[in-house]
Design a protein around this motif. Structure first.
Motif: not given
Length: 324
Positions: A88-108
């Motif tokens: 059930e934790f996979a969805s959180i990781f799925h989103d985190l692993l899409q981010k790269e340097v220079g991207d913007v991470f919006t804290h949920p």
């Protein structure tokens, strides 16, 4: 290049093969930053990855996690043993692993938009999974794909894995170099007298060879299944237990502290087999380890009760010692 852009990489291998240490080394050597290690386990909570609300000084505050702070500061992150992540934790990781340097991470939770700084990267480590290796889950396919699309998935084996001499015997040259360095003084010399050096070096070589055999059979056990491995006369089955490079280093360090006066096999008993965390592992695994060490001329005169293995009979020990 992919890693420097923040793309994720997954290091898979046998337990104790040095995956986390390799990730730390890559972080320091190639990214120029010390990595933040976040252990993954079955009871992990979202707050441990994203942060949590706390009441401080009469006010409610949201405290960011190590992971979020690493994004802000441009630090590599090691998610250790992601195969223990509940499905059930996979969805959180799925989103985190899409981010790269220079991207913007919006804290949920807070909604803050955080720019991912240079130096940030995600390492995942996972133990090889098989039908007989019971700990954890399979890495979810969607999470695995993110790593494959990132910096890749790499298999990390034990040091000296598969190395043999011309007669087909297992050898451990790189492990021996590391263990010798541990034993050496500041001048690079091992404090053995000319008289005792040949015997001590032989002990060290036999120790490394025994550990290498255990690692080889453990690898086959988790890949093929313990019973299948046991059916091969030259291999022994190990379900859970293996002696890692870290274990070996701890043992030879303890040997060095005795000024090499204590026999190495007695140090192995005290620093490995008599440890509480080892004593709770399967008796069959421990017995098979003893058998391997005896095949390498250790424990020739050790009494059965000294091994503290329930069900290991004196007759069996004497047979392995060549006394019956």
């Amino acid at each position: 290049p992919d890693l420097k852009r923040g793309k994720p990489v997954l290091l898979q291998g046998e337990t104790g093969s040095g995956k986390s240490q390799l990730a730390k080394y890559i972080s320091e050597r190639y990214l120029g930053k010390s990595a933040v290690l976040i252990p993954i386990h079955e009871q992990i909570k979202e707050s441990q990855v994203l942060g949590k609300t706390e009441f401080k000084e009469g006010a409610t505050q949201y405290i960011y996690s190590q992971f979020v702070n690493a994004i802000k500061e441009g630090q590599p992150v090691i998610f250790d043993e992601i195969n223990r992540m509940p499905p059930e934790f996979a969805s959180i990781f799925h989103d985190l692993l899409q981010k790269e340097v220079g991207d913007v991470f919006t804290h949920p939770i807070t909604g803050e938009k955080i720019s991912i700084k240079d130096g940030f990267a995600i390492f995942g480590t996972a133990n090889l999974k098989s039908e007989r290796y019971r700990y954890g889950y399979d890495v979810p396919p969607e999470v695995l794909r993110r790593f494959q699309q990132g910096a890749g998935v790499r298999e990390i084996h034990y040091l000296d894995f598969g190395k043999k001499d011309k007669d087909g015997r297992l050898i451990a040259p790189e492990t021996l170099k590391i263990l010798s360095a541990v034993l050496a003084d500041r001048r690079g010399d091992i404090p053995w007298s000319p008289k005792e050096a040949p015997q001590k070096l032989d002990e060290l070589k036999r120790f490394a060879a025994a550990c290498r055999k255990i690692q080889e059979d453990f690898t086959l056990s988790i890949q093929e299944g313990a019973e299948e491995t046991q059916a091969r006369s030259e291999h022994l089955a190990f379900r859970e237990l293996v002696i890692t490079l870290k274990n070996q280093i701890n043992i030879v360090e303890a040997w060095k502290k005795t000024d090499f006066r204590e026999p190495l096999d007695q140090v192995i008993l005290k620093e490995y087999f008599h440890k509480a965390e080892i004593g709770g592992r399967p008796a069959k695994d421990r017995a098979n380890m003893i058998r391997v060490f005896m095949a390498n001329k250790f424990f020739k005169d050790t009494k059965p009760e000294e091994f503290k293995i329930l069900g290991l009979e004196a007759k069996q020990i004497r047979a392995w010692q060549g006394k019956e």
